[in-house]
Design a protein around this motif. Sequence first.
Motif, PDB file in Angstrom:
ATOM      1  N   CYS A  70      34.714 -36.013  29.151  1.00 30.14           N
ATOM      2  CA  CYS A  70      35.826 -35.992  30.109  1.00 30.14           C
ATOM      3  C   CYS A  70      35.438 -36.613  31.443  1.00 30.14           C
ATOM      4  N   SER A  71      34.217 -37.088  31.564  1.00 27.30           N
ATOM      5  CA  SER A  71      33.711 -37.540  32.862  1.00 27.30           C
ATOM      6  C   SER A  71      33.619 -39.058  32.943  1.00 27.30           C
ATOM      7  N   THR A  72      33.793 -39.572  34.136  1.00 25.67           N
ATOM      8  CA  THR A  72      33.468 -40.959  34.449  1.00 25.67           C
ATOM      9  C   THR A  72      32.365 -40.943  35.492  1.00 25.67           C
ATOM     10  N   ALA A  73      31.668 -42.050  35.634  1.00 32.45           N
ATOM     11  CA  ALA A  73      30.540 -42.091  36.562  1.00 32.45           C
ATOM     12  C   ALA A  73      30.463 -43.440  37.251  1.00 32.45           C
ATOM     13  N   PRO A  74      30.096 -43.471  38.508  1.00 29.86           N
ATOM     14  CA  PRO A  74      29.955 -44.733  39.228  1.00 29.86           C
ATOM     15  C   PRO A  74      28.841 -45.594  38.639  1.00 29.86           C
ATOM     16  N   MET A  75      29.073 -46.880  38.614  1.00 31.41           N
ATOM     17  CA  MET A  75      28.062 -47.829  38.154  1.00 31.41           C
ATOM     18  C   MET A  75      26.965 -47.968  39.199  1.00 31.41           C
ATOM     19  N   MET A  76      25.758 -48.161  38.721  1.00 37.54           N
ATOM     20  CA  MET A  76      24.636 -48.498  39.591  1.00 37.54           C
ATOM     21  C   MET A  76      24.112 -49.867  39.180  1.00 37.54           C
ATOM     22  N   ILE A  77      23.696 -50.667  40.151  1.00 37.43           N
ATOM     23  CA  ILE A  77      23.089 -51.963  39.872  1.00 37.43           C
ATOM     24  C   ILE A  77      21.713 -51.964  40.525  1.00 37.43           C
ATOM     25  N   LEU A  78      20.695 -52.194  39.704  1.00 33.43           N
ATOM     26  CA  LEU A  78      19.314 -52.096  40.154  1.00 33.43           C
ATOM     27  C   LEU A  78      18.563 -53.388  39.880  1.00 33.43           C
ATOM     28  N   THR A  79      17.507 -53.614  40.652  1.00 31.50           N
ATOM     29  CA  THR A  79      16.626 -54.747  40.407  1.00 31.50           C
ATOM     30  C   THR A  79      15.225 -54.380  40.858  1.00 31.50           C
ATOM     31  N   ALA A  80      14.275 -55.265  40.602  1.00 33.61           N
ATOM     32  CA  ALA A  80      12.900 -55.093  41.069  1.00 33.61           C
ATOM     33  C   ALA A  80      12.660 -56.066  42.217  1.00 33.61           C
ATOM     34  N   ARG A  81      12.136 -55.541  43.320  1.00 29.21           N
ATOM     35  CA  ARG A  81      11.801 -56.361  44.477  1.00 29.21           C
ATOM     36  C   ARG A  81      10.474 -55.898  45.050  1.00 29.21           C
ATOM     37  N   GLY A  82       9.491 -56.794  45.078  1.00 29.42           N
ATOM     38  CA  GLY A  82       8.220 -56.466  45.699  1.00 29.42           C
ATOM     39  C   GLY A  82       7.537 -55.242  45.115  1.00 29.42           C
ATOM     40  N   GLY A  83       7.661 -55.037  43.808  1.00 33.73           N
ATOM     41  CA  GLY A  83       7.007 -53.906  43.168  1.00 33.73           C
ATOM     42  C   GLY A  83       7.755 -52.604  43.278  1.00 33.73           C
ATOM     43  N   ARG A  84       9.007 -52.651  43.675  1.00 33.03           N
ATOM     44  CA  ARG A  84       9.805 -51.436  43.817  1.00 33.03           C
ATOM     45  C   ARG A  84      11.151 -51.558  43.114  1.00 33.03           C
ATOM     46  N   ARG A  85      11.663 -50.426  42.667  1.00 32.42           N
ATOM     47  CA  ARG A  85      13.043 -50.378  42.181  1.00 32.42           C
ATOM     48  C   ARG A  85      13.959 -50.433  43.390  1.00 32.42           C
ATOM     49  N   THR A  86      14.912 -51.364  43.365  1.00 29.42           N
ATOM     50  CA  THR A  86      15.799 -51.554  44.508  1.00 29.42           C
ATOM     51  C   THR A  86      17.245 -51.408  44.068  1.00 29.42           C
ATOM     52  N   ASP A  87      17.976 -50.551  44.765  1.00 29.77           N
ATOM     53  CA  ASP A  87      19.387 -50.326  44.471  1.00 29.77           C
ATOM     54  C   ASP A  87      20.210 -51.356  45.229  1.00 29.77           C
ATOM     55  N   ILE A  88      20.866 -52.253  44.493  1.00 31.28           N
ATOM     56  CA  ILE A  88      21.677 -53.311  45.102  1.00 31.28           C
ATOM     57  C   ILE A  88      23.161 -53.116  44.766  1.00 31.28           C
ATOM     58  N   THR A  89      23.502 -51.881  44.393  1.00 29.73           N
ATOM     59  CA  THR A  89      24.856 -51.548  43.959  1.00 29.73           C
ATOM     60  C   THR A  89      25.925 -52.029  44.920  1.00 29.73           C
ATOM     61  N   ARG A  90      25.710 -51.847  46.205  1.00 26.80           N
ATOM     62  CA  ARG A  90      26.778 -52.058  47.182  1.00 26.80           C
ATOM     63  C   ARG A  90      26.801 -53.444  47.796  1.00 26.80           C
ATOM     64  N   GLU A  91      26.023 -54.372  47.271  1.00 31.80           N
ATOM     65  CA  GLU A  91      26.042 -55.727  47.805  1.00 31.80           C
ATOM     66  C   GLU A  91      27.357 -56.414  47.432  1.00 31.80           C
ATOM     67  N   ALA A  92      27.930 -57.126  48.401  1.00 35.10           N
ATOM     68  CA  ALA A  92      29.268 -57.706  48.244  1.00 35.10           C
ATOM     69  C   ALA A  92      29.362 -58.686  47.080  1.00 35.10           C
ATOM     70  N   ARG A  93      28.250 -59.305  46.695  1.00 32.26           N
ATOM     71  CA  ARG A  93      28.288 -60.303  45.617  1.00 32.26           C
ATOM     72  C   ARG A  93      28.680 -59.708  44.270  1.00 32.26           C
ATOM     73  N   PHE A  94      28.665 -58.371  44.160  1.00 36.11           N
ATOM     74  CA  PHE A  94      29.021 -57.734  42.898  1.00 36.11           C
ATOM     75  C   PHE A  94      30.458 -57.205  42.879  1.00 36.11           C
ATOM     76  N   GLU A  95      31.248 -57.599  43.850  1.00 39.09           N
ATOM     77  CA  GLU A  95      32.616 -57.078  43.934  1.00 39.09           C
ATOM     78  C   GLU A  95      33.422 -57.399  42.672  1.00 39.09           C
ATOM     79  N   LYS A  96      33.261 -58.580  42.131  1.00 40.58           N
ATOM     80  CA  LYS A  96      34.020 -58.947  40.930  1.00 40.58           C
ATOM     81  C   LYS A  96      33.704 -57.995  39.781  1.00 40.58           C
ATOM     82  N   ALA A  97      32.434 -57.654  39.624  1.00 40.33           N
ATOM     83  CA  ALA A  97      32.034 -56.725  38.558  1.00 40.33           C
ATOM     84  C   ALA A  97      32.609 -55.334  38.823  1.00 40.33           C
ATOM     85  N   HIS A  98      32.607 -54.914  40.074  1.00 38.46           N
ATOM     86  CA  HIS A  98      33.169 -53.608  40.420  1.00 38.46           C
ATOM     87  C   HIS A  98      34.667 -53.571  40.150  1.00 38.46           C
ATOM     88  N   ARG A  99      35.345 -54.675  40.463  1.00 37.64           N
ATOM     89  CA  ARG A  99      36.782 -54.735  40.230  1.00 37.64           C
ATOM     90  C   ARG A  99      37.095 -54.679  38.734  1.00 37.64           C
TER      91      ARG A  99
END
Length: 303
Positions: A186-215
């Motif tokens: 019965c649940s929905t969940a927000p999408m997360m978008i992640l990448t690797a940067r400089g040896g770390r997990r980086t959350d890039i979910t809210r970057e504007a370039r992903f608006e089309k995917a969010h829409r």
Amino acid sequence: MVFRRNGACRWSGLGGLVASFLLALVTGYAAGPAGAAGEDRATLSDVLPQVTLTRDGITAQLSMAYPESNATMKAPKLEISVGGKRVVELFGEASGWETPQGTVGFYEMDPTNDTPEIVFTSYSGGAHCCTQVYVMSTNASGAWESIDFGMYDGEGGEFSDIDGDGLIEMSTYDNAFLYAFDCYACSTAPMMILTARGGRRTDITREARFEKAHRARLVSMNAGLNAARTEFSPGFFAGWVAQKALLGEGYDAWETMKSAYRGYRDEGFESCPTDKPNCSERERGTYPFPAALTVFLKEQGYL
């Protein structure tokens, strides 16, 4: 947080319909669709109990073995070698099944180094859980590091070039929303978008370039909106409100939720008070859904 119609005050977040993935353990767990950047990947199975990939002088071998900590259950084991020298040895999750399981793949994720990333996933077993994701990447000094991307429901996530820039991202869901206000299905969940940067997990979910995917995700979620309005679904609205918020539509989403909420027999949800979202256990109480949702979204960073 103040809701404003003019959009001067926006929420952040993104959302998606959560699908329950049934893994075909007999044939092995398959990774998500490949992206457009030409990565290589392989999956363990009864037919392929060991796989080896080589790219740019880097060899990744995946097989089943007994970890030192558990002599009764095999788990996927990843070994990475460069120039014949082993630089990584890592065990994944044991599923409890005899069938070989696990995936390995080369992906170009981090533009700050000159090596591809190696993604290693393994499945813990269970109806709704869980896939462990590791990303192997080189740091600024050129040393290989294992980045723990976390445990995720079902198949874990999809690795693809979401925005068409030639780099691969991992898209998944914020598992905190599952079971938070309703049953899993019965649940929905927000999408997360992640990448690797400089040896770390980086959350890039809210970057504007992903608006089309969010829409696009919002469009798919909207298919369940009428049903959630007819028979109020707190599990649906929690994720849907977060998704709308990402797109600057938080006020409208909240008003739609409140309209559907009228007449709902609300027995309340355990929560901190709205003015103190990070309260102690003894301060928690039972609050109506709108109040509990407000606190939850604050706790999860969506408000």
